[in-house]
Design an enzyme around this catalytic site. Sequence first.
Site, mmCIF file in Angstrom:
data_model
loop_
_atom_site.group_PDB
_atom_site.id
_atom_site.type_symbol
_atom_site.label_atom_id
_atom_site.label_comp_id
_atom_site.label_asym_id
_atom_site.label_seq_id
_atom_site.Cartn_x
_atom_site.Cartn_y
_atom_site.Cartn_z
ATOM 1 N N HIS A 23 0.846 -1.206 0.000
ATOM 2 C CA HIS A 23 0.000 0.000 0.000
ATOM 3 C C HIS A 23 0.881 1.255 0.000
ATOM 4 O O HIS A 23 0.632 2.205 -0.745
ATOM 5 C CB HIS A 23 -0.890 0.040 1.252
ATOM 6 C CG HIS A 23 -1.879 -1.081 1.357
ATOM 7 N ND1 HIS A 23 -2.057 -1.813 2.500
ATOM 8 C CD2 HIS A 23 -2.767 -1.584 0.443
ATOM 9 C CE1 HIS A 23 -3.012 -2.721 2.305
ATOM 10 N NE2 HIS A 23 -3.461 -2.598 1.068
ATOM 11 N N LYS A 52 -17.102 -7.388 7.838
ATOM 12 C CA LYS A 52 -15.862 -8.129 8.103
ATOM 13 C C LYS A 52 -15.509 -8.072 9.583
ATOM 14 O O LYS A 52 -15.899 -7.155 10.287
ATOM 15 C CB LYS A 52 -14.721 -7.525 7.285
ATOM 16 C CG LYS A 52 -14.742 -7.927 5.843
ATOM 17 C CD LYS A 52 -13.497 -7.387 5.163
ATOM 18 C CE LYS A 52 -13.547 -7.530 3.665
ATOM 19 N NZ LYS A 52 -12.460 -6.785 3.015
ATOM 20 N N ARG A 59 -1.543 -5.937 -8.444
ATOM 21 C CA ARG A 59 -0.352 -6.730 -8.131
ATOM 22 C C ARG A 59 -0.064 -7.758 -9.203
ATOM 23 O O ARG A 59 1.076 -8.074 -9.514
ATOM 24 C CB ARG A 59 -0.538 -7.458 -6.799
ATOM 25 C CG ARG A 59 -0.538 -6.544 -5.604
ATOM 26 C CD ARG A 59 -1.074 -7.251 -4.405
ATOM 27 N NE ARG A 59 -2.466 -7.638 -4.640
ATOM 28 C CZ ARG A 59 -3.293 -8.082 -3.699
ATOM 29 N NH1 ARG A 59 -2.863 -8.223 -2.462
ATOM 30 N NH2 ARG A 59 -4.540 -8.391 -3.982
ATOM 31 N N SER A 80 -3.164 -7.942 2.659
ATOM 32 C CA SER A 80 -3.517 -7.780 4.075
ATOM 33 C C SER A 80 -3.908 -9.126 4.673
ATOM 34 O O SER A 80 -3.610 -9.412 5.830
ATOM 35 C CB SER A 80 -4.665 -6.787 4.222
ATOM 36 O OG SER A 80 -4.234 -5.506 3.853
HETATM 37 O O1 PNS Z 1 -8.830 -3.184 0.080
HETATM 38 P P1 PNS Z 1 -10.050 -3.708 -0.608
HETATM 39 O O2 PNS Z 1 -10.876 -4.519 0.360
HETATM 40 O O3 PNS Z 1 -9.739 -4.433 -1.871
HETATM 41 O O4 PNS Z 1 -10.930 -2.408 -1.024
HETATM 42 C C1 PNS Z 1 -12.177 -2.542 -1.639
HETATM 43 C C2 PNS Z 1 -12.912 -1.186 -1.732
HETATM 44 C C3 PNS Z 1 -12.986 -0.518 -0.386
HETATM 45 C C4 PNS Z 1 -12.176 -0.286 -2.701
HETATM 46 C C5 PNS Z 1 -14.338 -1.467 -2.305
HETATM 47 O O5 PNS Z 1 -14.929 -2.510 -1.570
HETATM 48 C C6 PNS Z 1 -15.247 -0.250 -2.255
HETATM 49 O O6 PNS Z 1 -15.036 0.721 -2.930
HETATM 50 N N1 PNS Z 1 -16.305 -0.343 -1.418
HETATM 51 C C7 PNS Z 1 -17.286 0.724 -1.259
HETATM 52 C C8 PNS Z 1 -18.655 0.293 -1.767
HETATM 53 C C9 PNS Z 1 -18.846 0.651 -3.228
HETATM 54 O O7 PNS Z 1 -18.665 1.767 -3.643
HETATM 55 N N2 PNS Z 1 -19.280 -0.360 -4.031
HETATM 56 C C10 PNS Z 1 -19.612 -0.203 -5.427
HETATM 57 C C11 PNS Z 1 -18.449 -0.024 -6.380
HETATM 58 S S1 PNS Z 1 -17.507 -1.450 -6.588
#
Ligand code: PNS
Length: 162
Positions: free
Chosen positions: A19, A43, A92, A130
């Site tokens: 990150h 979670k 990645r 993570s």
């Molecule tokens: O680190 P991660 O868990 O891969 O991050 C995922 C994240 C937070 C970027 C994604 O889950 C997110 O944007 N969640 C917010 C909900 C949202 O906007 N959903 C619709 C678009 S995908």
Amino acid sequence: MTKRVAVYPGSFDPFHNGHLDIIKRCHPLFDELIVAVLHNTEKKPLFTPEERVAMISEVLAGYAGCRVETFSGLLVHFMERVGARTTVRGLRAVSDFESEFQMAQMNRRLDPRVETVFLTPKEKYSYLSSRLVKEVYLLGGDLTGLVPEKIIEKLKSRVVVV
Ligand code: PNS
């Protein structure tokens, strides 16, 4: 000139050097960078979103124009609130692509003004996640070089009941 504001969203539970590498790469590209920690109630997190914000803010002290916040709900709504038009995501490996592509397309569908920029971390972090950091930590493995020292300290000071 309009400020170029970007959001780097994620769960960051915990934040690791992959990150940090992405932040180092995108920080010079924008006037403002907001690291947005998802407030996800589903979670079972290692750290609360507030703890994550505090830890990441400590690691990023000295990065001008960079701040850390939590968000819940849709990312595009958060971006609207903070005046951001760009989402930064790390890629990645090819295996990341499918879900990242879906997210980028969905975000574009929800708000056509939003662009997603993908950056790749240093190869030495390409296997880092993570989930694996959490597992290695819980099983007593050494995280030196994988997680910022400040975060290793916080992990060590945490008693985890498994
Ligand atoms: O680190 P991660 O868990 O891969 O991050 C995922 C994240 C937070 C970027 C994604 O889950 C997110 O944007 N969640 C917010 C909900 C949202 O906007 N959903 C619709 C678009 S995908």
